[in-house]
Design a protein around this motif. Structure first.
Motif, mmCIF file in Angstrom:
data_model
loop_
_atom_site.group_PDB
_atom_site.id
_atom_site.type_symbol
_atom_site.label_atom_id
_atom_site.label_comp_id
_atom_site.label_asym_id
_atom_site.label_seq_id
_atom_site.Cartn_x
_atom_site.Cartn_y
_atom_site.Cartn_z
ATOM 1 N N VAL A 66 -4.329 48.019 -14.957
ATOM 2 C CA VAL A 66 -2.942 47.731 -14.572
ATOM 3 C C VAL A 66 -2.053 48.849 -15.101
ATOM 4 O O VAL A 66 -2.106 49.195 -16.283
ATOM 5 N N CYS A 67 -1.229 49.408 -14.220
ATOM 6 C CA CYS A 67 -0.355 50.526 -14.592
ATOM 7 C C CYS A 67 1.063 50.286 -14.093
ATOM 8 O O CYS A 67 1.282 49.609 -13.088
ATOM 9 N N GLY A 68 1.999 50.890 -14.797
ATOM 10 C CA GLY A 68 3.392 50.902 -14.371
ATOM 11 C C GLY A 68 4.076 52.136 -14.919
ATOM 12 O O GLY A 68 3.535 52.837 -15.781
ATOM 13 N N SER A 69 5.271 52.398 -14.445
ATOM 14 C CA SER A 69 6.013 53.574 -14.907
ATOM 15 C C SER A 69 6.763 53.247 -16.197
ATOM 16 O O SER A 69 7.075 52.082 -16.474
ATOM 17 N N PRO A 70 7.076 54.265 -17.005
ATOM 18 C CA PRO A 70 7.891 54.013 -18.202
ATOM 19 C C PRO A 70 9.212 53.327 -17.870
ATOM 20 O O PRO A 70 9.661 52.438 -18.604
ATOM 21 N N GLY A 71 9.835 53.726 -16.761
ATOM 22 C CA GLY A 71 11.100 53.110 -16.373
ATOM 23 C C GLY A 71 10.956 51.637 -16.048
ATOM 24 O O GLY A 71 11.827 50.824 -16.391
ATOM 25 N N TYR A 72 9.867 51.287 -15.382
ATOM 26 C CA TYR A 72 9.633 49.869 -15.072
ATOM 27 C C TYR A 72 9.498 49.064 -16.356
ATOM 28 O O TYR A 72 10.084 47.976 -16.484
ATOM 29 N N PHE A 73 8.738 49.571 -17.321
ATOM 30 C CA PHE A 73 8.527 48.818 -18.561
ATOM 31 C C PHE A 73 9.818 48.693 -19.368
ATOM 32 O O PHE A 73 10.053 47.668 -20.013
ATOM 33 N N ARG A 74 10.666 49.715 -19.329
ATOM 34 C CA ARG A 74 11.953 49.597 -20.022
ATOM 35 C C ARG A 74 12.816 48.518 -19.377
ATOM 36 O O ARG A 74 13.543 47.792 -20.065
ATOM 37 N N ARG A 75 12.728 48.400 -18.077
ATOM 38 C CA ARG A 75 13.571 47.458 -17.342
ATOM 39 C C ARG A 75 13.026 46.036 -17.364
ATOM 40 O O ARG A 75 13.784 45.073 -17.484
ATOM 41 N N ARG A 76 11.712 45.883 -17.272
ATOM 42 C CA ARG A 76 11.114 44.559 -17.085
ATOM 43 C C ARG A 76 10.276 44.079 -18.267
ATOM 44 O O ARG A 76 9.831 42.934 -18.285
ATOM 45 N N ALA A 133 7.518 55.253 -8.988
ATOM 46 C CA ALA A 133 8.970 55.214 -8.794
ATOM 47 C C ALA A 133 9.609 54.011 -9.483
ATOM 48 O O ALA A 133 10.835 53.849 -9.421
ATOM 49 N N GLY A 134 8.789 53.158 -10.112
ATOM 50 C CA GLY A 134 9.329 52.027 -10.852
ATOM 51 C C GLY A 134 9.436 50.737 -10.077
ATOM 52 O O GLY A 134 10.061 49.782 -10.541
ATOM 53 N N THR A 135 8.811 50.667 -8.895
ATOM 54 C CA THR A 135 8.930 49.468 -8.061
ATOM 55 C C THR A 135 8.187 48.276 -8.641
ATOM 56 O O THR A 135 8.640 47.136 -8.526
ATOM 57 N N GLY A 136 7.029 48.514 -9.249
ATOM 58 C CA GLY A 136 6.247 47.403 -9.772
ATOM 59 C C GLY A 136 4.984 47.892 -10.448
ATOM 60 O O GLY A 136 4.812 49.090 -10.711
ATOM 61 N N LEU A 137 4.091 46.941 -10.723
ATOM 62 C CA LEU A 137 2.811 47.235 -11.357
ATOM 63 C C LEU A 137 1.716 47.296 -10.300
ATOM 64 O O LEU A 137 1.788 46.624 -9.273
ATOM 65 N N VAL A 138 0.682 48.084 -10.578
ATOM 66 C CA VAL A 138 -0.480 48.146 -9.695
ATOM 67 C C VAL A 138 -1.746 47.904 -10.512
ATOM 68 O O VAL A 138 -1.829 48.292 -11.679
ATOM 69 N N LEU A 139 -2.697 47.242 -9.886
ATOM 70 C CA LEU A 139 -4.056 47.142 -10.417
ATOM 71 C C LEU A 139 -4.872 48.137 -9.613
ATOM 72 O O LEU A 139 -5.121 47.937 -8.422
ATOM 73 N N VAL A 140 -5.265 49.224 -10.250
ATOM 74 C CA VAL A 140 -5.745 50.381 -9.503
ATOM 75 C C VAL A 140 -7.017 50.929 -10.143
ATOM 76 O O VAL A 140 -7.173 50.895 -11.365
#
Length: 212
Positions: A66-76, A133-140
């Motif tokens: 599971v991955c996400g962007s730094p911006g996503y984690f700061r926001r969510r 781009a910070g839209t969400g998380l992916v399982l990749v």
């Protein structure tokens, strides 16, 4: 298609230099095809293979993360356990049978977490771009996200949990004698990838979601 573009294509020049008399014709497609009807000598499949009339040769494991962007984690916020994913925007790959849920395992305990999100797609590159781009998380699969993990564009979470996992296989029709060019191709890629594929090194070196 992503595995072919990122890893098969990278290795083809080396293979052709070893076997200069061979010609390779590659079709990239995420959909499963009928090898016999399509006239193909072999296919690369990333799946939990069902019983079939095809011969399967294991090339490498395929771990997902599971991955996400730094911006996503700061926001969510950062999920600490699989159940936390219910509160997150989870981007889904449409070709998976488990599109609506993400499986995890730790020791003897398993989870099958229902997920929802603002985007689903039949192409992993679309989901990776949205996640970066910070839209969400992916399982990749880790083979897809090697460069993003190295650069820090995406950060892994829940790494102490494993998913149900797939493997990467070369499959080809049963024949009394395997065609020499098929055997050469399969042997080359089994040696190149192997049980500890090079792309998994990026996961062990990746920064956490809150690291600068």
């Amino acid at each position: 298609m992503s595995f072919g573009r990122l890893h098969i294509a990278r290795a083809i020049p080396e293979f052709l230099s070893q076997f200069p008399d061979l010609k390779v014709d590659i079709t990239l497609d995420d959909a499963s095809v009928d090898l016999v009807q399509g006239g193909y000598n072999l296919a690369i499949r990333i799946a939990d293979l069902p019983d079939s009339s095809l011969v399967a040769r294991l090339l490498a494991p395929s771990r997902r993360v599971v991955c996400g962007s730094p911006g996503y984690f700061r926001r969510r916020g950062v999920p600490q356990r699989p159940d936390d994913l219910r509160l997150h925007d989870c981007l889904s790959y449409r070709y998976l049978a488990t599109t609506g849920s993400w499986p995890f395992k730790k020791g003897q305990k398993t989870w099958n977490i229902p997920v929802i999100g603002s985007l689903s797609a039949n192409n992993g590159d679309v989901l990776l771009a949205a996640a970066a781009a910070g839209t969400g998380l992916v399982l990749v699969p880790t083979f897809m996200v090697e460069q993003q993990l190295r650069s820090g564009a995406l950060r892994p979470v829940l790494t102490t949990y494993s998913d149900s996992g797939f493997s990467i296989y070369a499959v080809y029709p049963h024949r009394r004698h395997v065609i020499a060019k098929v055997r050469a191709f399969v042997d080359c890629f089994a040696e190149r990838f192997g049980p500890a594929p090079y792309w998994d090194e990026a996961l062990s070196m990746a920064r956490g979601p809150e690291e600068n």
